[in-house]
Design a protein around this motif. Structure first.
Motif, short mmCIF file in Angstrom:
data_model
loop_
_atom_site.label_atom_id
_atom_site.label_comp_id
_atom_site.label_asym_id
_atom_site.label_seq_id
_atom_site.Cartn_x
_atom_site.Cartn_y
_atom_site.Cartn_z
N ALA A 124 63.27 -28.28 -79.66
CA ALA A 124 64.18 -27.45 -80.46
C ALA A 124 64.37 -28.05 -81.85
CB ALA A 124 65.52 -27.30 -79.76
N ALA A 125 64.51 -29.36 -81.93
CA ALA A 125 64.67 -30.03 -83.23
C ALA A 125 63.44 -29.81 -84.09
CB ALA A 125 64.95 -31.52 -83.03
N GLY A 126 62.26 -29.93 -83.49
CA GLY A 126 61.02 -29.71 -84.24
C GLY A 126 60.91 -28.29 -84.76
N LEU A 127 61.26 -27.31 -83.92
CA LEU A 127 61.20 -25.90 -84.34
C LEU A 127 62.21 -25.59 -85.43
CD1 LEU A 127 60.77 -24.14 -80.87
CD2 LEU A 127 59.05 -24.34 -82.68
N ALA A 128 63.35 -26.27 -85.40
CA ALA A 128 64.40 -26.05 -86.41
C ALA A 128 64.20 -26.90 -87.66
CB ALA A 128 65.77 -26.33 -85.80
N ARG A 184 67.20 -18.48 -79.34
CA ARG A 184 68.36 -18.01 -80.11
C ARG A 184 69.10 -19.20 -80.71
NH1 ARG A 184 71.31 -14.09 -76.75
NH2 ARG A 184 69.70 -12.73 -77.52
N ASP A 185 69.21 -20.30 -79.95
CA ASP A 185 69.84 -21.52 -80.48
C ASP A 185 69.07 -22.05 -81.69
OD1 ASP A 185 71.83 -21.59 -78.48
OD2 ASP A 185 70.57 -22.83 -77.15
N VAL A 186 67.74 -22.00 -81.62
CA VAL A 186 66.91 -22.46 -82.74
C VAL A 186 67.17 -21.60 -83.97
CG1 VAL A 186 64.54 -22.74 -83.58
CG2 VAL A 186 65.14 -23.50 -81.26
N ALA A 187 67.33 -20.28 -83.78
CA ALA A 187 67.65 -19.40 -84.90
C ALA A 187 69.00 -19.77 -85.51
CB ALA A 187 67.64 -17.94 -84.45
N VAL A 188 69.98 -20.10 -84.66
CA VAL A 188 71.29 -20.52 -85.16
C VAL A 188 71.17 -21.84 -85.93
CG1 VAL A 188 73.61 -21.30 -84.47
CG2 VAL A 188 72.60 -19.29 -83.39
N LEU A 189 70.38 -22.78 -85.40
CA LEU A 189 70.17 -24.05 -86.09
C LEU A 189 69.55 -23.84 -87.48
CD1 LEU A 189 68.85 -26.13 -83.07
CD2 LEU A 189 71.01 -26.50 -84.30
#
Length: 140
Positions: free
Chosen positions: A17-21, A52-57
């Protein structure tokens, strides 16, 4: 998004998730502590993020870097957006079962708005909490 993955499925580890964000995993941990993003937890307490969390990040990052908004302001913006979505869902719920031109609504004891079936005779009813049902009907 990966083929077949649902937007709200908690399948991403913190590093993915960190990498995607485009963020460091420690930043995600801080945002979790602040309540900006609330990942689901595994049995072993590991964090699992959704797309969805990644989009919020990404939105948090944009608001911070491009708009210059601090984290407290971003949290308030996100909270207001969630509240707006809940309100929109409630409005759609009410529209779904109310006939146009024949809408009658009441406020229940909990404060929720409920529809009263057409032709139902409603009187002022005291509740256990001391309140009363309040009715209104749009004018035609």
């Amino acid at each position: 998004m990966f083929e077949g993955a649902r937007e709200d499925a908690p399948v991403l580890t913190i590093s993915v998730a960190a990498g995607l964000a485009g963020m460091h995993p420690q930043t995600l941990r801080q945002y979790d502590r602040l309540g900006l993003v609330e990942p689901r937890r595994t049995r072993g307490r590991g964090r699992r993020y959704t797309f969805r969390d990644v989009a919020v990040l990404r939105e948090i990052q944009r608001l911070s870097q491009e708009e210059g908004i601090n984290l407290a302001g971003i949290k308030r913006i996100l909270d207001l957006e969630r509240e707006l979505e809940r309100t929109r869902a409630q409005v759609e719920h009410l529209r779904a079962f109310a006939e146009p031109g024949n809408r009658i609504f009441a406020a229940g004891p909990s404060g929720d708005v409920v529809a009263v079936p057409r032709g139902t005779r409603v009187r002022r009813v005291s509740t256990s909490s001391g309140g009363a049902l309040v009715l209104w009907r749009p004018q035609r």
